[in-house]
Structure formats: structure tokens, C-alpha cells
Design a protein around this motif. Structure first.
Motif, PDB file in Angstrom:
ATOM      1  N   ASP A  42       0.837  -1.195   0.000  1.00 41.42           N
ATOM      2  CA  ASP A  42       0.000   0.000   0.000  1.00 41.42           C
ATOM      3  C   ASP A  42       0.878   1.253   0.000  1.00 41.42           C
ATOM      4  OD1 ASP A  42      -1.986   1.850   0.245  1.00 41.42           O
ATOM      5  OD2 ASP A  42      -2.615   1.298   2.262  1.00 41.42           O
ATOM      6  N   LYS A  43       0.636   2.169  -0.938  1.00 39.43           N
ATOM      7  CA  LYS A  43       1.442   3.379  -1.068  1.00 39.43           C
ATOM      8  C   LYS A  43       0.746   4.591  -0.438  1.00 39.43           C
ATOM      9  CE  LYS A  43       4.592   3.637  -3.787  1.00 39.43           C
ATOM     10  NZ  LYS A  43       6.073   3.538  -3.701  1.00 39.43           N
ATOM     11  N   ALA A  44      -0.060   4.350   0.583  1.00 39.24           N
ATOM     12  CA  ALA A  44      -0.826   5.441   1.204  1.00 39.24           C
ATOM     13  C   ALA A  44       0.104   6.430   1.906  1.00 39.24           C
ATOM     14  CB  ALA A  44      -1.836   4.880   2.193  1.00 39.24           C
ATOM     15  N   THR A  45      -0.395   7.632   2.113  1.00 43.69           N
ATOM     16  CA  THR A  45       0.370   8.687   2.773  1.00 43.69           C
ATOM     17  C   THR A  45      -0.399   9.320   3.932  1.00 43.69           C
ATOM     18  OG1 THR A  45      -0.478  10.348   1.228  1.00 43.69           O
ATOM     19  CG2 THR A  45       1.582   9.250   0.629  1.00 43.69           C
ATOM     20  N   ASP A  46      -1.519   8.698   4.324  1.00 42.94           N
ATOM     21  CA  ASP A  46      -2.405   9.322   5.302  1.00 42.94           C
ATOM     22  C   ASP A  46      -1.832   9.372   6.718  1.00 42.94           C
ATOM     23  OD1 ASP A  46      -2.930   6.405   4.884  1.00 42.94           O
ATOM     24  OD2 ASP A  46      -4.171   6.671   6.680  1.00 42.94           O
ATOM     25  N   SER A 113       6.860   8.168  10.922  1.00 44.67           N
ATOM     26  CA  SER A 113       5.553   8.250  10.279  1.00 44.67           C
ATOM     27  C   SER A 113       5.638   8.060   8.777  1.00 44.67           C
ATOM     28  CB  SER A 113       4.897   9.603  10.574  1.00 44.67           C
ATOM     29  OG  SER A 113       5.663  10.664  10.045  1.00 44.67           O
ATOM     30  N   GLY A 114       6.814   8.188   8.208  1.00 41.82           N
ATOM     31  CA  GLY A 114       6.921   8.051   6.768  1.00 41.82           C
ATOM     32  C   GLY A 114       8.302   7.596   6.342  1.00 41.82           C
ATOM     33  N   MET A 115       8.444   7.261   5.072  1.00 45.54           N
ATOM     34  CA  MET A 115       9.715   6.824   4.524  1.00 45.54           C
ATOM     35  C   MET A 115       9.686   6.981   3.012  1.00 45.54           C
ATOM     36  SD  MET A 115       9.143   2.738   5.123  1.00 45.54           S
ATOM     37  CE  MET A 115      10.858   2.323   4.837  1.00 45.54           C
ATOM     38  N   ILE A 116      10.877   7.060   2.427  1.00 45.88           N
ATOM     39  CA  ILE A 116      11.011   7.015   0.977  1.00 45.88           C
ATOM     40  C   ILE A 116      11.590   5.654   0.626  1.00 45.88           C
ATOM     41  CG2 ILE A 116      12.136   7.989  -1.047  1.00 45.88           C
ATOM     42  CD1 ILE A 116      12.210  10.653   0.305  1.00 45.88           C
ATOM     43  N   GLU A 238       8.072  11.707  -2.682  1.00 43.24           N
ATOM     44  CA  GLU A 238       7.948  10.252  -2.757  1.00 43.24           C
ATOM     45  C   GLU A 238       7.660   9.619  -1.398  1.00 43.24           C
ATOM     46  OE1 GLU A 238       8.006   8.690  -5.714  1.00 43.24           O
ATOM     47  OE2 GLU A 238       8.206  10.688  -6.577  1.00 43.24           O
ATOM     48  N   LEU A 239       7.488  10.422  -0.368  1.00 43.80           N
ATOM     49  CA  LEU A 239       7.214   9.885   0.964  1.00 43.80           C
ATOM     50  C   LEU A 239       5.916   9.084   0.981  1.00 43.80           C
ATOM     51  CD1 LEU A 239       8.162  12.856   3.304  1.00 43.80           C
ATOM     52  CD2 LEU A 239       9.079  10.531   3.465  1.00 43.80           C
ATOM     53  N   VAL A 240       5.961   7.932   1.659  1.00 41.51           N
ATOM     54  CA  VAL A 240       4.776   7.113   1.895  1.00 41.51           C
ATOM     55  C   VAL A 240       4.741   6.760   3.374  1.00 41.51           C
ATOM     56  CG1 VAL A 240       4.766   6.151  -0.438  1.00 41.51           C
ATOM     57  CG2 VAL A 240       6.038   4.972   1.375  1.00 41.51           C
ATOM     58  N   ASN A 241       3.641   6.193   3.815  1.00 41.04           N
ATOM     59  CA  ASN A 241       3.551   5.755   5.208  1.00 41.04           C
ATOM     60  C   ASN A 241       4.675   4.794   5.540  1.00 41.04           C
ATOM     61  OD1 ASN A 241       1.187   7.204   5.527  1.00 41.04           O
ATOM     62  ND2 ASN A 241      -0.151   5.433   5.249  1.00 41.04           N
TER      63      ASN A 241
END
Length: 322
Positions: A42-46, A113-116, A238-241
């Protein structure tokens, strides 16, 4: 004291053949190298969010975190591996099955909370690295020797990001150049003239407002900020969860630079940038005696993980980052 791991490690077995699933940067999926099965991520960013710095500084710190040594009994081969609670990923010493330790990030007060995710795979990285080592006449002779498949590793490095609204009051003297004709007698006794640059100093003052967005500060002490910055720029779009699936088959680190230490470095970067901007406002042709007083507000922070390549040198036990 060694303790048996009670919280299950995260394993990513292939649903088709039960072999190891690895994150594939080109496909951006988990891929089984044995049967070719692919599993989407899943490429979500929420879940990506920024936290109020003041609240974090007023809360608990990481100083009281206790790092314990754990023993993991592999449920595939039955062998035992020793690791610490702050180790994000490790490999079974017997069957080489790689696991992600969910406890590692819980040893820190602030959770990522996020990563590339990586977009360059190991083979492509190796090609790039060999090309780079072949161009530098200054490269040590053993550099080519370590440019082999098993010497190069991808690692997710922790980064703090800081936002701040700043307001600066500045004052100083702007210098305007002008020229005057001066007369002199040369060695032959002849009267000569020349243009001499003078400076008219004019008192100037004003305000400068600026919002700093995503000042990146490295979160691990093993590298200097200058070494971190050698990796820049990162494509923050490009950050995603944060998702442990992206760690499968890769190395990772947890932060050991506290949030307040990181902010001190970020404020230093902002301070230098503000001074240069105020100098431009004060300058006519030049400037002097510039004084800048800045207030920082709306300070937000996040902890993210960004991909980097590293190779450990045999002569100097340090990391080369690219």
C-alpha cells in the motif's frame, strides 16, 4: 541479560512457496526470488504527520530508554539468534531468513511516520559504485576490491525534518561605492591621477520573514551532518507511510540523535540562511556591522526514513554514503 523474544518478529514468507519475500525497488513490491510471486504494498500517505516541537520537548525524552538483548528462536529452522531490542532488521544466523523487529522503533519516544522506499536495486547500485570508483585517481587501491556484490548494502537512515516560521529584525550599514580622483607624482616627477574607490556607509534596518519547510537533520550519530547532506537532495514528494514491508531484505537504523539536538542543528542551518538573506537586504554594494535577531515559531518536526547506500571499508571502519 538475555531475554527470549515474546513479541513476534515480522517475517514475509511467500504465499506461493514459503520462501523469503524481498522488497524490490524497481517493482515497488515484495517479490519472491524463488518462484517470482509478487505482493503489492500500500502506497498510502495518510499517516505522515508533523508534530509540535514544543510538546515533544516538554514530554518524555529518550534518555531513559533501556536497550535489552534478546534471543530469537527461528520458527523456520529452530536455531537461535541474539540481537538487541533496537535492531530493526537482522538475519537468522543459520538459515539466513531475514526478519524485521517491530520492537526496535518502540524503543524511541517518537515513532517514524513516513519513509522514501528504495528505487535503485543492489545490482544497479553496484554498477554506479564501480563507475564512481573508476573515475577517481585518488581512490585507494582496495576500493575496487570492496566494490563487489556482498560489500554493498542498502540502509534506511533516520532523518528529522523541521519546519519553522521565522521573523527577523535586522540592522546594519549598507556600503555604496563611489570613486574620487586622486593626484600623485610618479617616480619621474610627473603629476598623475587615479580613480580611488571609496565607500559611503548608510544605516539600514528592516524585517525579514521566512518559513522553513523540511530542514533535514540526520538522526544517527555514526555520520556527520555534512556526510548526510552529501546524499541530498531527497525527493520528499515520494514519501509514503512507514511500512516494515519496505525493510524486508534491507538494513535500517533507529535514531540516536534526540529531537532537541536535531533542532539545535536545524536552527543553526536556519540562522545561517537568515543571516545571508538579511545581508542581501542590507547590502548596497557591500555591508558591515550586520546584527540579526530572530524569533522562531510554529515549530514542527517529523521522523522519516530515507534510503542510502553504504559500503564498509576494510582499512577505515566507516561508512561511505552515496
Amino acid at each position: 541479560m538475555e531475554q527470549v523474544q515474546t513479541e513476534p518478529l515480522l517475517l514475509f514468507p511467500c504465499p506461493g512457496c514459503n520462501a523469503q519475500l524481498y522488497f524490490n525497488p524497481k517493482l515497488q513490491q515484495l517479490v519472491c526470488e524463488h518462484c517470482g510471486t509478487r505482493v503489492a504494498i500500500d502506497k498510502a500517505t495518510d499517516l505522515i504527520k508533523e508534530n509540535n516541537l514544543r510538546q515533544q520537548l516538554n514530554g518524555s525524552t529518550d534518555a531513559a530508554v533501556t536497550v535489552e538483548q534478546l534471543v530469537y528462536k527461528c520458527n523456520r529452522c529452530g536455531s537461535q539468534s541474539v540481537f538487541t531490542t533496537e535492531t530493526p532488521t537482522f538475519t537468522c544466523s543459520f538459515c539466513n531468513y531475514e526478519a524485521v523487529n517491530p520492537v526496535a522503533y518502540k524503543t524511541r519516544i517518537i515513532q517514524p511516520s513516513g519513509m522514501i522506499p528504495f528505487i535503485v536495486d543492489q545490482q544497479q547500485s553496484l554498477t554506479i559504485f564501480k563507475t564512481w570508483t573508476g573515475k577517481g585517481w585518488w581512490a585507494p587501491g582496495d576500493l575496487q576490491q570492496v566494490a563487489r556484490h556482498d560489500a554493498l548494502h542498502g540502509i534506511y537512515l533516520p532523518f528529522w525534518t523541521y519546519d519553522a516560521q521565522t521573523n527577523s529584525q535586522w540592522s546594519g550599514y549598507g556600503g555604496r561605492y563611489y570613486y574620487e580622483t586622486e593626484y600623485y607624482t610618479d617616480s619621474q616627477g610627473n603629476r598623475q591621477s587615479k580613480q580611488v574607490q571609496k565607500t559611503e556607509w548608510i544605516y539600514r534596518s528592516g524585517t525579514y520573514d521566512h518559513f522553513f519547510d523540511d530542514i533535514l537533520i540526520g538522526g544517527a550519530t555514526e555520520l556527520s551532518q555534512k556526510e548526510y547532506e552529501s546524499i541530498f537532495p531527497y525527493q520528499l514528494g515520494e514519501l509514503v507511510n512507514f511500512d516494515p514491508k519496505y525493510l524486508s531484505g534491507w538494513k535500517a537504523d533507529v535514531y540516536d540523535i534526540a529531537v532537541n539536538e536535531g533542532y539545535d542543528k536545524a536552527e543553526g542551518i536556519m540562522k545561517d540562511a537568515i543571516y545571508e538573506s538579511c545581508a542581501d537586504l542590507c547590502r548596497i554594494d557591500t555591508y558591515r556591522d550586520l546584527d540579526v535577531n530572530t524569533s522562531y515559531s510554529i515549530k514542527l518536526i517529523s521522523i522519516f526514513f530515507y534510503p542510502s547506500g553504504c559500503v564498509r571499508m576494510p582499512i577505515k571502519e566507516r561508512l561511505i554514503i552515496f
